[in-house]
Scaffold this motif. Structure first.
Motif, PDB file in Angstrom:
ATOM      1  N   UNK A 164      47.267  35.091  56.820  1.00 55.94           N
ATOM      2  CA  UNK A 164      47.321  36.532  56.592  1.00 55.94           C
ATOM      3  C   UNK A 164      45.952  37.208  56.644  1.00 55.94           C
ATOM      4  N   UNK A 165      44.916  36.510  56.201  1.00 56.33           N
ATOM      5  CA  UNK A 165      43.615  37.163  56.043  1.00 56.33           C
ATOM      6  C   UNK A 165      42.521  36.683  56.986  1.00 56.33           C
ATOM      7  N   UNK A 166      42.735  35.616  57.740  1.00 58.42           N
ATOM      8  CA  UNK A 166      41.625  35.048  58.491  1.00 58.42           C
ATOM      9  C   UNK A 166      41.177  35.892  59.672  1.00 58.42           C
ATOM     10  N   UNK A 167      41.933  36.862  60.110  1.00 60.00           N
ATOM     11  CA  UNK A 167      41.466  37.712  61.198  1.00 60.00           C
ATOM     12  C   UNK A 167      40.274  38.560  60.797  1.00 60.00           C
ATOM     13  N   UNK A 168      40.347  39.133  59.608  1.00 58.21           N
ATOM     14  CA  UNK A 168      39.296  40.041  59.133  1.00 58.21           C
ATOM     15  C   UNK A 168      38.205  39.322  58.347  1.00 58.21           C
ATOM     16  N   UNK A 214      30.299  38.710  41.862  1.00 54.17           N
ATOM     17  CA  UNK A 214      31.326  39.023  42.848  1.00 54.17           C
ATOM     18  C   UNK A 214      32.632  39.294  42.109  1.00 54.17           C
ATOM     19  N   UNK A 215      33.568  39.987  42.746  1.00 55.66           N
ATOM     20  CA  UNK A 215      34.845  40.246  42.085  1.00 55.66           C
ATOM     21  C   UNK A 215      35.767  39.034  42.114  1.00 55.66           C
ATOM     22  N   UNK A 216      36.529  38.890  41.047  1.00 56.38           N
ATOM     23  CA  UNK A 216      37.527  37.834  40.912  1.00 56.38           C
ATOM     24  C   UNK A 216      38.888  38.488  40.683  1.00 56.38           C
ATOM     25  N   UNK A 217      39.919  37.890  41.271  1.00 53.62           N
ATOM     26  CA  UNK A 217      41.274  38.411  41.187  1.00 53.62           C
ATOM     27  C   UNK A 217      42.236  37.278  40.864  1.00 53.62           C
ATOM     28  N   UNK A 218      43.368  37.631  40.243  1.00 50.45           N
ATOM     29  CA  UNK A 218      44.465  36.687  40.010  1.00 50.45           C
ATOM     30  C   UNK A 218      45.636  37.113  40.899  1.00 50.45           C
ATOM     31  N   UNK A 219      46.256  36.128  41.547  1.00 45.84           N
ATOM     32  CA  UNK A 219      47.461  36.329  42.353  1.00 45.84           C
ATOM     33  C   UNK A 219      48.503  35.355  41.825  1.00 45.84           C
ATOM     34  N   UNK A 279      41.567  42.650  39.212  1.00 40.76           N
ATOM     35  CA  UNK A 279      42.938  43.100  39.480  1.00 40.76           C
ATOM     36  C   UNK A 279      43.870  41.904  39.425  1.00 40.76           C
ATOM     37  N   UNK A 280      45.129  42.175  39.071  1.00 40.83           N
ATOM     38  CA  UNK A 280      46.195  41.184  39.082  1.00 40.83           C
ATOM     39  C   UNK A 280      47.141  41.556  40.216  1.00 40.83           C
ATOM     40  N   UNK A 294      47.401  45.957  49.989  1.00 44.75           N
ATOM     41  CA  UNK A 294      46.867  46.192  48.641  1.00 44.75           C
ATOM     42  C   UNK A 294      45.660  45.290  48.383  1.00 44.75           C
ATOM     43  N   UNK A 295      45.777  44.021  48.737  1.00 42.45           N
ATOM     44  CA  UNK A 295      44.657  43.096  48.535  1.00 42.45           C
ATOM     45  C   UNK A 295      43.471  43.518  49.393  1.00 42.45           C
TER      46      UNK A 295
END
Length: 122
Positions: free
Chosen positions: A23-27, A78-83, A103-104, A113-114
């Motif tokens: 999902x994210x490796x393109x950017x 750096x920012x940390x997030x929970x998923x 953010x959660x 959103x992410x």
């Protein structure tokens, strides 16, 4: 070395790691770890490149908040997030109030959103 911003995602389920990476490796350059211990090792090895960390909440031995508390001993700026696929709880609420996490996010995740939060953080 990649010119894309690097993010680290920690989850103990291989399917979730694959889905997140695809999902994210393109950017972004997506580094993944399938345990909190591996996540700490990858963070240490790549601390100059990682711009954000996203962790699953429920994992064996150490949950996401506990992982982030340890990770911040290595990289604190750096920012940390929970998923998580589990519901918002008091431990996550406390981590937000203490600015331990930014953010959660819930599973299944909303990529847009992410991305908004990563772009604001990166």
């Amino acid at each position: 070395m990649s010119e894309k911003p690097a993010i680290l995602y920690i989850d103990d389920e291989e399917a979730n790691l694959l889905l997140f990476r695809v999902s994210f490796e393109g950017e972004r350059e997506v580094l993944v770890a399938n345990s909190p211990e591996e996540g700490l090792q990858k963070l240490e090895e790549n601390k100059q490149r990682i711009r954000a960390v996203i962790s699953d909440m429920h994992m064996p031995k150490m949950n996401g908040v506990q992982f982030i508390e340890k990770a911040k001993e290595t990289v604190n700026d750096i920012p940390y997030f929970i998923l998580s696929g589990y519901a918002f709880n008091d431990e996550i609420d406390d981590a937000l109030k203490r600015n331990m996490i930014q953010k959660f996010f819930t599973k299944p995740f909303d990529k847009a959103e992410i991305e908004r939060h990563l772009n604001g953080a990166a």
